[in-house]
Scaffold this active site. Structure first.
Site, PDB file in Angstrom:
ATOM      1  N   CYS A 161       0.809  -1.219   0.000  1.00 37.95           N
ATOM      2  CA  CYS A 161       0.000   0.000   0.000  1.00 37.95           C
ATOM      3  C   CYS A 161       0.843   1.270   0.000  1.00 37.95           C
ATOM      4  O   CYS A 161       0.299   2.365  -0.088  1.00 37.95           O
ATOM      5  CB  CYS A 161      -0.947  -0.024   1.182  1.00 37.95           C
ATOM      6  N   HIS A 293      -3.685   7.862   5.643  1.00 39.33           N
ATOM      7  CA  HIS A 293      -3.791   6.510   5.099  1.00 39.33           C
ATOM      8  C   HIS A 293      -5.192   5.989   5.432  1.00 39.33           C
ATOM      9  O   HIS A 293      -5.862   5.444   4.570  1.00 39.33           O
ATOM     10  CB  HIS A 293      -2.698   5.622   5.692  1.00 39.33           C
ATOM     11  N   GLU A 304      -2.320   5.349  13.328  1.00 39.89           N
ATOM     12  CA  GLU A 304      -2.049   6.578  12.582  1.00 39.89           C
ATOM     13  C   GLU A 304      -2.369   7.800  13.442  1.00 39.89           C
ATOM     14  O   GLU A 304      -1.649   8.808  13.395  1.00 39.89           O
ATOM     15  CB  GLU A 304      -2.857   6.601  11.277  1.00 39.89           C
ATOM     16  N   LYS A 325     -10.304   7.089   1.515  1.00 44.05           N
ATOM     17  CA  LYS A 325     -10.649   5.679   1.270  1.00 44.05           C
ATOM     18  C   LYS A 325     -12.134   5.406   1.499  1.00 44.05           C
ATOM     19  O   LYS A 325     -12.671   4.431   0.982  1.00 44.05           O
ATOM     20  CB  LYS A 325      -9.776   4.769   2.133  1.00 44.05           C
ATOM     21  N   HIS A 330      -9.708   1.381  -0.942  1.00 47.62           N
ATOM     22  CA  HIS A 330      -8.268   1.283  -0.782  1.00 47.62           C
ATOM     23  C   HIS A 330      -7.693   0.682  -2.060  1.00 47.62           C
ATOM     24  O   HIS A 330      -7.779  -0.526  -2.283  1.00 47.62           O
ATOM     25  CB  HIS A 330      -7.928   0.414   0.420  1.00 47.62           C
ATOM     26  N   PHE A 389       1.429  -3.112   4.538  1.00 48.93           N
ATOM     27  CA  PHE A 389       1.844  -4.400   5.091  1.00 48.93           C
ATOM     28  C   PHE A 389       3.346  -4.557   4.857  1.00 48.93           C
ATOM     29  O   PHE A 389       3.895  -4.055   3.876  1.00 48.93           O
ATOM     30  CB  PHE A 389       1.106  -5.545   4.389  1.00 48.93           C
TER      31      PHE A 389
END
Lengths: 402, 104
Positions: A161, A293, A304, A325, A330, A389
Site C-alpha cells: 500500500c 492513510h 495513525e 478511502k 483502498h 503491510f
C-alpha cells in the site's frame, strides 16, 4: 537542492477516469463504492468494492497495448496519458534518456493470472498468448515508456500500500540527484479477482458494508482499484520550457517498522512523517491538511492517530485530517497516487475534503476530522500518508506554488 | 464444559448453549489446544495463540455459521476467551450472511 514540481496528474479510480471526477467525489463526499459482482465470485462473503466503472480499454489503448496490458497496466497507461497531457509535454521533450518511468503495483497482472489459472486447471488450452508480459509488474511502466519514447530508467516498485508514494518519492530523489530531469511516477492496481478477494476476506480487514475511517464502529476497508500517475520535473526543466508546476513536491520520508508483517507501528509511521517534514524544510505547523492513510481498520486508524499526535502534538487539535478511502476505497498500490492527487487538489483549491461515513467519535482516533462537508482553508503545504503491510511507511509533502 | 471455577469470568450467554459448544469445538480444533485449557478466563496470550491461530479459529467459525467476521472493536479488544467468544458469538448469531452483506 534542485526543486521538483508536479506538472501533470492523472487518475483512474472508482470515481471514474480523470483527476476531475476523483476530486469531485472526494471533495463532495460522494461514496464511489459499489456492489461487486464477479464471475466465479459467488462464494465470496464480502460483496462490495470500489471498482472502476464503465472502463472500456479499447477507447484508450492501442491494439498493441491491449495485447500486452493487463487491467492494471491499462489503468497506468490511461493515468499517465492524462498527466502528460496536463503537463503539456510533447513526445520530443518527454522522450529520451533524461526521463524515468517509475510506476509501481502491489500485485501486477492479477486478472491475467486468475483467468489463465482458471482456464488451465479446467483443462482448457485457450490461454492468453501474452499472459507472461501481462502479469509482469513492470509492464505498466514499460508500456508508458514505449508510449512516449522514454529511454531512461524504467521500473516498477512493489511495496504493497506504499507503492505509489514510494514511486513518487523515489522519483523526487532521482531528479534531485541529477540522474534525470523528469519522472513519470505513480502506482496502479487491479486487484479485484475472486481469489484475491477471498484472500482479503481471510485477512479480516474488509468491512462488509461501509468504510468508516477514524469512526467508532469501523470494521475495515473496501478494496479499490485504479491508478494515480504524475509528471515530476526539475525546476530547470520546467524553466527551460516555460512550464509552471501545479505544486512543489517538497518532501518525502520512508521507513520500515522491521517488526510485524501486518500490525502497524507508531514509531515507523511517525518517523516517516518527521522525515518528510525535514526533507521539505518545514515544521509541523506549516502543514494545513493531512490526507491520511485511514484504512478504517481498527488498528491502522488508532496507530495513525497516535503517530500524527506524536508528530504534530497539540497542533493536531486544529489540523484537519481525512481519509479518501471512504470514497474511493483502498486502491492498494495505486492508493498513494490517488491520494496525492487529492492532496494537491485540496491545497490548490484551498478546500479540505470531508470525512464521510462517520458514526461517532472514537477516543483513540481523536483527530480534527472535517465532518460537516468540505471546508475552505488556505494552506501552504499538505501531507499524504501511506502505510503498508510489511511495515513499509511512506509520506509525501507538497507545497503551494506562488 | 470447564466453566473456570476459580474465576469470576463466565462464558457469555449466546442464547443457545449449543452455539457455545460449537465455538469451543472450533477453538479446540483450529487452535490445536487441549480442551481443558479452553476456559473463559484463559487469555489468548497464555494459550500461546499467535495471530495465525486466531485467523484459523475465525475461519472455522465463519464456515460453521456461514458469516463474515470483520475485525471490529470488540474482536480486536478481546483479551480472554470469554470476550473472544462473546465477540464472535454475537456476530455468528446476529446476522445471516445476506443481511450482513446487504449492509446497515
Amino acid at each position: 537542492m534542485m526543486k521538483v514540481g508536479i506538472t501533470g496528474m492523472g487518475a483512474v479510480s472508482a470515481a471514474g477516469i480523470g483527476v476531475a471526477p476523483l476530486w469531485q467525489h472526494v471533495r463532495d463526499g460522494v461514496c464511489a463504492v459499489r456492489p461487486l459482482d464477479m464471475p466465479r465470485g459467488e462464494s465470496l462473503r464480502v460483496r462490495i468494492a470500489a471498482s472502476v466503472p464503465d472502463f472500456t480499454p479499447e477507447q484508450h489503448l492501442s491494439k498493441s497495448q491491449l495485447m500486452f496490458c493487463d487491467r492494471y497496466a491499462q489503468f497506468a497507461c490511461v493515468a499517465a496519458a492524462e498527466a502528460v497531457t496536463q503537463a503539456g509535454l510533447d513526445g520530443v521533450e518527454l522522450g529520451g534518456p533524461r526521463t524515468a518511468v517509475i510506476i509501481g503495483t502491489g500485485s501486477g497482472g492479477l486478472n491475467t493470472m486468475d483467468e489463465g489459472s482458471y482456464l488451465f486447471y479446467r483443462g482448457e488450452r485457450s490461454h492468453h498468448p501474452m499472459s507472461i508480459p501481462r502479469q509482469i509488474p513492470s509492464t505498466g511502466a514499460a508500456s508508458v515508456s514505449m508510449a512516449y519514447g522514454i529511454t531512461g530508467p524504467c521500473f516498477s516498485i512493489a511495496s504493497a500500500c506504499s507503492t505509489a508514494s514510494q514511486a513518487v518519492g523515489l522519483g523526487l530523489q532521482m531528479i534531485r540527484a541529477g540522474i534525470v530531469d523528469r519522472v513519470i511516477a505513480g502506482g496502479s492496481e487491479a486487484p479485484l479477482t475472486p481469489v484475491s478477494m477471498r484472500g482479503w476476506e481471510l485477512l479480516r480487514v474488509l468491512t462488509p458494508d461501509h468504510c468508516r475511517p477514524f469512526s467508532k464502529g469501523r470494521r475495515g476497508m473496501v478494496v479499490g482499484e485504479g491508478a494515480g500517475v504524475f509528471v515530476l520535473e526539475s525546476e530547470d526543466a520546467m524553466a527551460a520550457r516555460g512550464a509552471k508546476p501545479l505544486a512543489w513536491l517538497a518532501g518525502y520520508g520512508t521507513t520500515s517498522d522491521a517488526r510485524d508483517m501486518i500490525q502497524p507501528d507508531v514509531t515507523g509511521a511517525s518517523v516517516a512523517m518527521e522525515t518528510a517534514l525535514a526533507d521539505a524544510g518545514l515544521s509541523p505547523e506549516d502543514i494545513g491538511y493531512i490526507n491520511a492513510h485511514g484504512t478504517a481498520t481498527v488498528r491502522n486508524d488508532i496507530n495513525e492517530t497516535a503517530a500524527i499526535r506524536h508528530v504534530f502534538g497539540d497542533y493536531a487539535d486544529r489540523l484537519p485530517v481525512s481519509s479518501s478511502k471512504a470514497v474511493i476505497g483502498h486502491a492498494l498500490g495505486a492508493a498513494g497516487g490517488l491520494e496525492l492527487a487529492v492532496t494537491v487538489m485540496a491545497m490548490r483549491e484551498s478546500t479540505v475534503p470531508p470525512q464521510i461515513n462517520f458514526l461517532e467519535p472514537d477516543p483513540e482516533c481523536n483527530l480534527c476530522l472535517p465532518l460537516d462537508g468540505p471546508e475552505q482553508k488556505e494552506m501552504r503545504a499538505a501531507m499524504s500518508n501511506s502505510f503498508a503491510f510489511g511495515g513499509i511507511n511512506a509520506c509525501l509533502v507538497v507545497t503551494k506554488t506562488d | 464444559m470447564n466453566t473456570g471455577k476459580e474465576s469470576t469470568i463466565k462464558w457469555p450467554d449466546l442464547g443457545d448453549p449449543e452455539r457455545l459448544e460449537q465455538i469451543i469445538d472450533i477453538i479446540e480444533k483450529e487452535g490445536k489446544i487441549d480442551r481443558d485449557l479452553i476456559r473463559p478466563d484463559a487469555t489468548l496470550e497464555t494459550l500461546g495463540f499467535e495471530s495465525i491461530d486466531v485467523v484459523l479459529i475465525l475461519m472455522g467459525i465463519e464456515d460453521k455459521f456461514d458469516v463474515y467476521l470483520p475485525m471490529d472493536d470488540d474482536l480486536a479488544a478481546a483479551t480472554n476467551l470469554a470476550e473472544f467468544v462473546a465477540a464472535v458469538g454475537e456476530a455468528a448469531k446476529a446476522e445471516s450472511l445476506d443481511a450482513q452483506v446487504a449492509g446497515k
